[in-house]
Design an enzyme around this catalytic site. Structure first.
Site, PDB file in Angstrom:
ATOM      1  N   CYS A 114     -17.366 -22.321  39.041  1.00  0.00           N
ATOM      2  CA  CYS A 114     -17.347 -22.811  37.664  1.00  0.00           C
ATOM      3  C   CYS A 114     -18.292 -21.965  36.821  1.00  0.00           C
ATOM      4  O   CYS A 114     -19.257 -21.396  37.316  1.00  0.00           O
ATOM      5  CB  CYS A 114     -17.694 -24.293  37.603  1.00  0.00           C
ATOM      6  SG  CYS A 114     -19.226 -24.774  38.427  1.00  0.00           S
ATOM      7  N   SER A 116     -21.314 -23.224  41.658  1.00  0.00           N
ATOM      8  CA  SER A 116     -21.655 -22.924  40.264  1.00  0.00           C
ATOM      9  C   SER A 116     -21.922 -21.440  40.122  1.00  0.00           C
ATOM     10  O   SER A 116     -22.223 -20.746  41.099  1.00  0.00           O
ATOM     11  CB  SER A 116     -22.906 -23.691  39.838  1.00  0.00           C
ATOM     12  OG  SER A 116     -24.079 -23.045  40.328  1.00  0.00           O
ATOM     13  N   ASP A 117     -21.820 -20.936  38.905  1.00  0.00           N
ATOM     14  CA  ASP A 117     -22.370 -19.616  38.633  1.00  0.00           C
ATOM     15  C   ASP A 117     -23.897 -19.743  38.703  1.00  0.00           C
ATOM     16  O   ASP A 117     -24.460 -20.842  38.727  1.00  0.00           O
ATOM     17  CB  ASP A 117     -21.910 -19.092  37.281  1.00  0.00           C
ATOM     18  CG  ASP A 117     -21.881 -17.566  37.237  1.00  0.00           C
ATOM     19  OD1 ASP A 117     -22.602 -16.929  38.019  1.00  0.00           O
ATOM     20  OD2 ASP A 117     -21.129 -17.015  36.412  1.00  0.00           O
ATOM     21  N   CYS A 118     -24.566 -18.594  38.727  1.00  0.00           N
ATOM     22  CA  CYS A 118     -25.979 -18.595  39.095  1.00  0.00           C
ATOM     23  C   CYS A 118     -26.874 -19.113  37.972  1.00  0.00           C
ATOM     24  O   CYS A 118     -26.907 -18.553  36.880  1.00  0.00           O
ATOM     25  CB  CYS A 118     -26.384 -17.203  39.537  1.00  0.00           C
ATOM     26  SG  CYS A 118     -25.483 -16.720  41.022  1.00  0.00           S
TER      27      CYS A 118
END
Length: 767
Positions: free
Chosen positions: A248, A284-286
């Site tokens: 995401c 998740s993205d970072c």
């Protein structure tokens, strides 16, 4: 049970220092458990593993640097592995020192260049080789089994810094690329070769632009555009290719952060697309979860609430970047009863089932994938494929007859910033290649006499620090032919760096103008992203223009293969080239595709006046091309649907479309057949045209004809209404062959009642 953070710090340090990367299912504590029983189902095995963990152990395995549980023999695992166009540097991937095994991996052409080949078979071969090398690194305990690739966000605006990581602007083209890529990455076996991750879900195409940051950007998207454009590649990933993982994105969608959106992750992804056949997981993205906080999306007020909002909505693991607090407060979320153990278990079951499906707990009954070793990294076949991926993706934009060029007894001026490039040729998300075959290397291998001068990148003109013009003019004066090696690179557009201008950098354009005025044959080979080529296209002293994108480890050799005619160009632009004035007419933050009275449209479907159109690409030979015979020119919609056995109506096949291509020139060449459709049916406004299929036909000899079917499905012929529903309407469908439709055109009449092929889930009511 309440957890305290000092205890957690001790636990973290101990596990990171001691844990190995390979679970022992022969002699370890897990050996006799259901988790290691390869005869049990993956869901049962994952559930048994999670059940064996206590709550302390569960909580420290919810982020990308999962610490495992030494008590039960579960090692630490790093989820963050990258392989966009080859095994790449990332927290989970380690390269050894030069000269040792696993000191490098094959670096293929980056995504945008590979996509320009319009060849799904080539994409599969590249992906299959990448996953083989990734498995070798994993087997050597230098990488994990999951990889955060591909990036499949449609590339609708040339200013976006990460566009080169994607296959381009068209959803049908992206879907074909994705289908082939995922099959190559994840394999065709019961055990996944690696776990691929489709990213960034969804409507993500902005980094940092005029005060707008991806970390706080709210993408306002209509259901029509969301269904028709932004989500199509992800539907291919989830519903049709059944990929193992999603990521995401940073942005919010219509007010809700993507990683907190049950509408995206549950209503659409898991329910509507039935992404539930396996216990697939979402990362998740970072640091995207800390972006929920007041300084960014202002969706969650505390780190504990942000963690709970993410996991409760369906995010299963969180990527964290060390040194950028606050970290994900899963402990606070659990202690404050914001995050239940049931949700924690759900996330862990999904994560570990993913690994189990890739053979992670199968050491007692190893799969042949576990035998892949260093001997299968950077093989001669992989090197040849890397060269082909670059060569087949080079697009000939202009040619006044100079190319192909016989370099016998010719002296060349190699001028420009990537003449002697190394990592410049690779683009983003790259590893360490075995070598850099840049233009100077390629010229040397051909025993070509050349004079080299560097060039500017993004400097202004005139510049008081001009150190490039004089050496360039000197090199050109001593040469018969000028090869200018310019364009953009990652210093101009990259992750966290969008562009404002799409014009040629002024210092480069000034230098090119001066070189062209010398009256010598001048070839421009453009690296990186698209720029407005109008000044070059209109300059009669510039003989040829080639776009190479980011060609990977063999970019220079690929370029000279095209220039000399060893290979004939056949690639097509996977994006539209806009005039530089376009950027003043529409902000990067505008998500709508269709034109309005105030703004132009986006992509070739809605923008009528490009500098160069999507699909443009010249050849060294000439072709005539036409459609094969259609079964009928009048087709009943009800019959099309009733004769289809597909689970999803949008995947029903349209009666066969075939293309016949004759080489009427003097050189062997490939030809990319692009099939478009246009017509006035469905909701207004009507698109200019829409790609519905493509096929690269290889090695057509002079005087011969090549033929190929081009697969077309009903969903790509359909239009999308205001609610996002995909509808096949009656009307006159004009099939066009090639970019301008000048090769051939056939009108098919669809008759009968309209049919809804896909009913799109509606977003939750506001407020």
């Amino acid at each position: 049970m309440k957890l305290n953070k000092p205890f957690l710090a001790i636990y973290l340090a101990f596990n990171l220092a001691e844990a190995s990367k390979t679970p022992d299912c022969i002699n370890g504590p897990l050996a006799k458990t259901l988790a290691c029983d390869t005869t049990a189902s993956p869901p049962a095995r994952a559930a048994a593993l999670v059940q064996a963990l206590n709550i302390t152990e569960k909580l420290v395995n919810l982020v990308d640097m999962s610490l495992g549980a030494e008590r039960i023999g579960l090692p630490a695992y790093a989820w963050w592995n990258e392989a966009l166009h080859g095994v790449a540097a990332s927290p989970g991937v380690s390269f050894n020192q030069a000269g040792q095994e696993f000191s490098h991996a094959t670096s293929f052409a980056n995504t945008i260049t590979l996509a320009a080949a319009f060849d799904n078979d080539l994409v599969y071969e590249v992906a299959d080789t990448i996953s083989t090398e990734a498995r070798a690194f994993s087997n050597a305990e230098l990488a994990g089994l999951d990889y955060w690739t591909p990036n499949i966000n449609p590339y609708k605006d040339p200013r976006w810094g990460r566009g080169h990581e994607t296959p381009g602007e068209d959803p049908v083209h992206i879907k074909g690329y994705v289908q082939a890529l995922l099959e190559g990455l994840e394999g065709r076996d019961k055990i996944r070769k690696v776990i691929a991750t489709c990213k960034h879900f969804a409507a993500y195409d902005l980094e940092r632009w005029q005060g707008a940051l991806r970390y706080r950007f709210n993408a306002v998207v209509t259901s029509q555009d969301l269904s028709e454009y932004y989500l199509q590649p992800f539907q291919q990933c989830a519903r049709d290719s059944k990929v193992g993982s999603f990521m995401c994105s940073y942005n919010a969608l219509n007010g809700t952060p993507a990683c907190a959106s049950t509408y995206l992750m549950d209503d659409i992804l898991r329910k509507h697309w039935n992404w539930t056949e396996h216990n697939n997981y979402i990362t998740s993205d970072c640091n995207a979860i800390q972006d929920f906080l007041p300084n960014f999306h202002n969706f969650s007020q505390t780190p504990a609430q942000a963690a709970a909002d993410a996991y409760n909505a369906g995010t299963d693991t969180v990527c964290e970047v060390p040194g950028y607090p606050p970290l994900t407060d899963v402990i606070g979320a659990y202690n404050q009863s914001l995050l239940s153990e049931e949700i924690i278990d759900r996330a862990l079951r999904r994560l570990y089932e993913g690994l189990i499906r890739a053979g992670y707990l199968d050491s007692a009954s190893p799969h042949p994938y576990t035998k892949i070793s260093w001997s299968q990294v950077n093989t001669p076949k992989a090197q040849a494929l890397a060269l082909q991926s670059a060569t087949d993706g080079i697009v000939l934009l202009k040619n006044n007859g100079l190319l192909p060029l016989d370099l016998t007894n010719k002296t060349i001026a190699l001028i420009g910033h990537w003449a002697n490039a190394t990592r410049q040729m690779l683009g983003g998300y790259s590893g360490i290649p075995p070598y850099y075959a840049n233009p100077i290397y390629a010229a040397t291998q051909l025993n070509v006499t050349f004079h080299h001068a560097p060039g500017p990148v993004n400097q202004s003109s005139p510049s008081p620090n001009d150190t490039w013009t004089s050496p360039a003019l000197s090199a050109a004066s001593k040469s018969d032919i000028i090869l200018y090696l310019g364009g953009t690179d990652l210093s101009i557009a990259a992750e966290d760096r969008d562009r404002d201008s799409i014009a040629w950098p002024s210092a480069q354009l000034s230098l090119l103008t001066s070189l062209a005025q010398m009256g010598k044959p001048t070839i421009v080979a453009r690296l990186g992203d698209q720029v407005d080529d109008t000044p070059l296209l209109s300059n009669p002293n510039i003989s040829s223009i080639l776009w190479v994108g980011y060609p990977g480890q063999s970019g220079g050799t690929a370029l000279f293969n095209i220039i000399t005619g060893v290979s004939s160009p056949a690639a097509r632009l996977p994006v539209t080239v806009y005039p530089e004035t376009y950027t003043s007419l529409i902000p990067l933050t505008a998500m709508s595709l269709r034109p309005t009275s105030a703004r132009p449209g986006r992509t070739y479907r809605w923008y009528p006046s490009p500098v160069l159109p999507f699909g443009h690409g010249l050849h060294y030979t000439t072709f005539t091309a036409k459609f094969g015979v259609f079964e009928s020119l009048t087709i009943n919609i009800a019959e099309l649907v009733s004769n289809c056995s597909e689970r999803y109506l949008d995947l029903c096949r349209f009666p066969q479309v075939s293309v016949w291509v004759s080489n009427t020139g003097e050189l062997k060449s490939d030809y990319v057949a692009l099939v478009f459709v246009r017509g006035e049916y469905g909701p207004e406004p009507y698109p200019i045209k829409t790609l519905v299929g493509y096929k690269r036909i290889r090695d057509i000899e002079p005087g011969t004809t090549g033929a190929a079917p081009v697969g077309v499905v009903l969903g790509d012929l359909a239009r999308v209404d205001l609610g996002g529903n995909r509808v096949l309407f009656p009307g006159r469908y004009e099939f066009l062959l090639d970019v301008e439709g000048g090769r051939d055109r056939v009108v098919i009449e669809l008759v009968g009642e309209e049919v809804v092929l896909e009913k799109f889930p509606q977003p939750p009511a506001a407020g």
